[in-house]
Design a protein around this motif. Structure first.
Motif, PDB file in Angstrom:
ATOM      1  N   UNK C  29       0.796  -1.145  -0.079  1.00  0.00           N
ATOM      2  CA  UNK C  29       0.036   0.074   0.002  1.00  0.00           C
ATOM      3  C   UNK C  29       1.062   1.235   0.057  1.00  0.00           C
ATOM      4  N   UNK C  33      -0.059   2.226  -3.180  1.00  0.00           N
ATOM      5  CA  UNK C  33      -1.595   2.847  -2.743  1.00  0.00           C
ATOM      6  C   UNK C  33      -2.703   1.846  -3.400  1.00  0.00           C
ATOM      7  N   UNK C  34      -2.416   0.629  -3.242  1.00  0.00           N
ATOM      8  CA  UNK C  34      -3.395  -0.416  -3.739  1.00  0.00           C
ATOM      9  C   UNK C  34      -3.526  -1.427  -2.597  1.00  0.00           C
ATOM     10  N   UNK C  35      -4.841  -1.725  -2.308  1.00  0.00           N
ATOM     11  CA  UNK C  35      -4.967  -2.942  -1.446  1.00  0.00           C
ATOM     12  C   UNK C  35      -4.571  -4.251  -2.211  1.00  0.00           C
ATOM     13  N   UNK C  37      -5.447  -7.382  -2.776  1.00  0.00           N
ATOM     14  CA  UNK C  37      -6.264  -8.510  -2.306  1.00  0.00           C
ATOM     15  C   UNK C  37      -5.562  -9.845  -2.202  1.00  0.00           C
ATOM     16  N   UNK C  87      -1.414  -1.702 -15.053  1.00  0.00           N
ATOM     17  CA  UNK C  87      -2.626  -1.050 -14.640  1.00  0.00           C
ATOM     18  C   UNK C  87      -2.039   0.333 -13.632  1.00  0.00           C
ATOM     19  N   UNK C  92      -8.376   3.659 -10.427  1.00  0.00           N
ATOM     20  CA  UNK C  92      -8.397   2.866  -9.079  1.00  0.00           C
ATOM     21  C   UNK C  92      -9.098   1.618  -8.853  1.00  0.00           C
ATOM     22  N   UNK C  93     -10.258   1.875  -9.283  1.00  0.00           N
ATOM     23  CA  UNK C  93     -11.265   0.686  -9.358  1.00  0.00           C
ATOM     24  C   UNK C  93     -10.882  -0.374 -10.308  1.00  0.00           C
ATOM     25  N   UNK C  94     -10.275   0.017 -11.379  1.00  0.00           N
ATOM     26  CA  UNK C  94      -9.638  -1.222 -12.264  1.00  0.00           C
ATOM     27  C   UNK C  94      -8.619  -2.002 -11.527  1.00  0.00           C
ATOM     28  N   UNK C  96      -8.163  -2.598  -8.358  1.00  0.00           N
ATOM     29  CA  UNK C  96      -8.883  -2.978  -7.267  1.00  0.00           C
ATOM     30  C   UNK C  96      -9.471  -4.259  -7.869  1.00  0.00           C
ATOM     31  N   UNK C  97     -10.216  -4.204  -8.855  1.00  0.00           N
ATOM     32  CA  UNK C  97     -10.882  -5.196  -9.524  1.00  0.00           C
ATOM     33  C   UNK C  97     -10.118  -6.166  -9.920  1.00  0.00           C
ATOM     34  N   UNK C  98      -8.847  -5.982 -10.405  1.00  0.00           N
ATOM     35  CA  UNK C  98      -7.957  -6.837 -10.696  1.00  0.00           C
ATOM     36  C   UNK C  98      -7.385  -7.537  -9.396  1.00  0.00           C
ATOM     37  N   UNK C 235      -2.060   2.653   7.927  1.00  0.00           N
ATOM     38  CA  UNK C 235      -1.764   1.841   6.742  1.00  0.00           C
ATOM     39  C   UNK C 235      -0.297   2.718   6.081  1.00  0.00           C
TER      40      UNK C 235
END
Lengths: 389, 262, 292
Positions: C29, C33-35, C37, C87, C92-94, C96-98, C235
């Protein structure tokens, strides 16, 4: 970036100016468009299909299995479009949609079973319960910038499972049975139409445009007076509400519910409908919900590969088309005129018009534009080339 | 000091903004009367944009007060400041890139809408009337900045200079009393800058706006700003007419100093 | 009182496992700056790598641990390269979906290849329980706590003393500026993924030893909890992840011991909502300054 002063005449400005103006000189919009005859045909087929569906359902001609699939298509349509409101239009990442569905399902089922509440009221109350939980989660998470919503909604699914298992009234892990069979084709149809009308009218209003502004640039949205947190919470709560309604329909269709039906897998099913149909395309979600409800029925033999394929598909779509497979284009935009497509990308793959069943989505021509002046937004991924700053 | 019948449009007193140990702006004072145009200049990193960010509620200043028409707006969130009548453009253009040009402007008119969400969903008459009015008004503003023929293009497809002008149209759509322009001429060629100068004059006359301008293009500043403030390292080092500024030794020093470094 | 201290010891061992996973979340993060998953699933893969090293090769604790860490590091690199790097400039949403997609992919591939049933993790460290007065502590708990402390010290050394570690901190602070300073961002991010994934794999092996069973879905809940732990501590902050992990482990053990084990998984979520309401920057975070 700190936002402090860049050099006066930044080279980024010059370069993006030149690329943009070369795009202007490019040809006018050449989006594939249906001729009036075709357009009439599509509307006619959609209308006739819907009519046939209603008559057949009224006469009770569908066998139980087929009717079940049709009703699940409707329920999934509500779920996918309402999740799209949050993810595609408001640009916030929620993934625990099945959790809200569970709240609506249990609330509505318990109300009709024990409190003798009418079905319609139970559906609404189920939706409100889901919306209230959405509010409770949305306010702390959405006022922060960042991805907390994703994790909070993911966690929500789990906590809801824990709560259901621990409550005395829900039947715990064994499930809740004896739910009354209220859900019929017409209830589902009514709920779908209502959802679509509410969502599309919301989106095509100044409130909806504020939502899009939040998605595009929160900072700039605030600067023109859009209370961004309010709109994020609004979209999230509305999405949760409709998920709750869908849950109520689901419970009174299946007649037996248990926590495992509302797990992460269902959330992902809904998410992939949204992504496939296009983040920011309501009609895309409708088509995707219909197709992806029917598809697994045909592919029963491959059930164990389904989730692997879905997850690989999610990654692939995001890598190739970050706005979802069909982008942000609404189907009626394809039907009515050659408006500039909102997403640059593979031109020919932008979606064949004659989807079989989006009849209920066609709320007439849009009173918006006559944009023949549109231009082609460039076939290359235009978004990528200004990383100069 | 006697209480005046009408307070100044904007009154900033001892505004200080520190990030950790770094003081970006220190003891900044500014008084703007209605209809004034003041330019804020200074070398890179002098704290000009930080001043804007404080004025628009992006940052909450460490100390000091900001009064808009007599009301202290410190601590307000940006959207509330915008509703109170402060609009801005951004140094690095921030349009809603994937939306139509017209929608960019209509969104900014959002804050004057009366129709509730329920009215919008039910498409009641007031909502329809308002939609028509907002669209007409947005077209008018696009006309003003010379972009009405672009109304249905996506904002990101506009050439650079037009994007700058669209940002101004968007700011105007909020019906501001105070307009903050952050380097509106950055990256423009001389011809585009001329168009812009004309536009700024035009909107000032037409809307009776008060304008605070950050700009590096001295030709533009000297031509349109009767009063200039010079910032350096967060301090106001000079204030006065273009003539005074041009000859002020501290200003020359600040700019030469920068030249020597850069 | 004795009971409380006893549970504190148990919580400490669970907490150090959460802390190890949380570190990977927080480091990634920090730089992206990405969770991520998929991080919980990297931990799962690490546990299985350890499982195969111990059963197929018959290796002991340390080689098994190192092997698992190496496998996970490679996996981390691969995920970053294939799924996230393309990406980096997308919405951001792209991203996260990935990330969700990668997580599901690993889980379901695991189910397909490894079978969903749990497997018994080999007994690498024979169980011995010591009695200290009325308190019980076993050697596995000591190994977990010891290994975690060792790894965290090592991490601290890497981050503060080595060139790569300093680059990591610089990128976390301000990516653009560090690029201008000549830091190779791609390499730094890749390194961060490898490092975080290796730590997660260590946690996977330790969990295998502690709970003696592993399965392809074992990463989901601990992944979620470790993320909450990272948020709890602040975080992006490495000490925050350690503290958050410990607090989280202790809280969970206490709930199980003094309330009911069926509320075990609710704790993380309650903590998350509370921290977001009260102090979103986390226990160790300074008041966050929104960036323009």
């Amino acid at each position: 970036m700190e936002g402090e002063n860049l050099p006066p005449a930044s080279s980024s400005g010059v370069s993006s100016a030149s690329t943009a103006s070369s795009a202007v000189n490019a040809s006018r919009n050449i989006r594939p468009r249906l001729t009036p005859g075709w357009r009439f045909g599509v509307y006619f087929i959609a209308f006739a299909g819907l009519l046939w569906l209603n008559v057949w359902a009224y006469l009770g001609r569908f066998d139980y299995y087929v009717l079940g699939i049709i009703m699940m298509m409707g329920i999934n349509t509500i779920l996918a479009t309402s999740l799209n409101l949050i993810n595609g239009f408001a640009g916030q990442f929620a993934i625990g949609h099945a959790g809200f569905m569970a709240i609506g399902a249990y609330t509505a089922a318990l109300l009709t079973m024990h409190a003798r509440v009418s079905f319609a009221l139970a559906l609404v109350l189920g939706g409100l319960a889901a919306g209230a939980v959405g509010l409770f989660i949305g306010i702390p998470t959405l006022r922060l910038r960042g991805d907390y919503l994703a994790i909070a909604t993911l966690g929500l699914g789990e906590i809801i499972r824990v709560i259901i298992v621990n409550l005395p009234i829900t039947g715990g892990a064994f499930g809740l049975s004896g739910i009354l069979p209220y859900t019929t084709f017409f209830w589902v149809e009514g709920a779908v139409i209502l959802t679509l009308v509410v969502l599309s009218n919301f989106i095509r209003s100044s409130h909806g445009r504020a939502l899009l502004a939040v998605r595009e640039d929160e900072f700039a949205a605030e600067a023109v007076g859009v209370p961004t947190t309010y709109y994020k919470v609004l979209a999230f709560v509305m999405g949760s509400f409709f998920a709750g309604v869908a849950g109520g329909l689901f419970a009174h269709y299946l007649l037996f519910i248990d926590p495992s039906q509302f797990g992460i897998i269902r959330s992902i099913d809904i998410l992939i409908m949204v992504v496939l149909g296009g983040l920011g395309s309501l009609s895309g979600s409708v088509v995707a919900a219909i197709v992806l409800t029917a598809l697994p029925e045909y592919l029963r033999g491959f059930a164990e590969y389904r989730m692997v394929a879905y997850s690989a598909l999610l990654i692939l779509i995001m890598l190739v088309r970050p706005a979802g497979l069909f982008g942000r284009v609404e189907i009626w935009e394809l039907l009515n005129r050659g408006r500039p497509c909102s997403r640059p990308g593979a031109g020919p793959g932008a979606g064949p018009g004659p989807g079989p069943g989006p009849g209920s989505t066609g709320p007439g021509p849009e009173p918006r534009t006559k944009a023949e002046s549109g231009m082609k937004p460039g076939l290359e991924p235009a978004g990528r080339q200004e990383v100069t700053g | 000091m006697a209480v005046q019948p009408e307070p100044p449009l904007l009154e900033v007193e001892s505004l200080t903004m520190a990030f950790g140990g770094l003081v970006a702006v220190s003891q900044f004072n500014l008084r703007l009367e209605r209809g004034e145009l003041v330019a804020l200049i200074g070398p890179n990193g002098a704290g000009k944009t930080t001043v804007f960010n404080c004025l628009t509620g992006v940052y909450t200043p460490t100390a000091g007060s900001i009064r808009l028409r007599g009301r202290n707006i410190v601590g307000w969130p940006p959207h509330r400041v915008a509703r109170a009548g402060v609009a801005r453009t951004f140094q690095n253009i921030r349009l809603f890139r994937d939306l139509e040009v017209l929608d960019n402007v209509r969104i900014a008119a959002h804050l004057r809408q009366q129709a509730t969400l329920a009215e919008a969903i039910l498409r009641l008459p007031r909502f329809r009337r308002e939609e028509r009015r907002l669209a007409a008004e947005a077209y008018e503003l696009l006309e003003l900045v010379g972009l009405s023929h672009r109304a249905h293009q996506l904002a990101k497809t506009l050439p650079y200079g037009e994007q700058r002008r669209l940002e101004i149209a968007r700011a105007l759509a909020t019906h501001p009393v105070l307009l903050l322009l952050d380097e509106p001429a950055a990256g423009m060629n001389p011809q585009e800058t001329d168009t812009l100068t004309g536009l700024i004059d035009l909107i000032r006359d037409r809307f009776g706006l008060t304008i605070l301008l950050i700009e590096h293009d001295m030709r533009l500043v000297m031509r349109i700003a009767p009063r200039i403030l010079v910032l350096d390292y967060g301090q106001t080092i000079a204030e006065g007419s273009p003539e005074q500024i041009r000859t002020d030794p501290r200003v020359i020093q600040a700019y030469l100093g920068e030249e020597a470094v850069g | 009182m004795v009971e409380i201290i006893q549970q504190l010891i148990n919580g400490l061992s669970l907490g150090s496992i959460y802390a190890l996973i949380a570190l990977g979340y927080t480091m990634v993060y920090g730089v992206l700056k990405l969770i991520n998953f998929a991080h919980g699933d990297v931990y799962m893969v690490g546990a299985f790598a350890g499982f195969f090293a111990a059963t197929s090769f018959g290796w002991g604790f340390f080689p098994t641990l190192l092997f698992a860490m190496a496998v996970a590091a490679v996996l981390g690199l691969l995920i970053e390269r294939v799924a996230y790097r393309p990406l980096r400039n997308a919405s951001r949403i792209a991203a996260l979906i990935t990330a969700i997609g990668v997580s599901l992919f690993l889980e379901n591939l695991g189910i397909l290849i490894l079978h969903p049933d749990p497997r018994a993790f080999p007994d690498l460290i024979g169980l011995r329980t010591f009695e200290i007065g009325p308190l019980l502590i076993n050697n596995r708990q000591l190994v977990i706590i010891g290994t975690s402390v060792l790894l965290m010290l090592l991490l601290h050394y890497i981050v503060t003393r080595t060139k790569m570690g300093k680059a990591m901190r610089a990128v976390a602070e301000d990516g653009e500026t560090s690029r201008l300073m000549g830091i190779n961002i791609d390499r730094t991010i890749a390194f961060t993924f490898a490092l975080g994934s290796a730590l997660a794999a260590a946690a996977g092996v330790l969990v295998g030893i502690y709970y003696t069973r592993i399965d392809p879905l074992m990463g989901f809940m601990p992944g979620l909890k470790a993320f909450v732990a990272a948020v709890l501590g602040g975080i992006g902050l490495i000490p925050g992840a350690m503290l958050g992990g410990l607090v989280m482990g202790i809280a969970e053990v206490f709930v199980v011991a003094f309330i009911s084990s069926s509320w075990k998984d609710g704790v993380a979520f309650a903590i998350l909502i509370l921290i977001l309401l009260l102090k979103p920057s986390g226990l160790l975070g300074r008041a966050a300054r929104e960036k323009a």
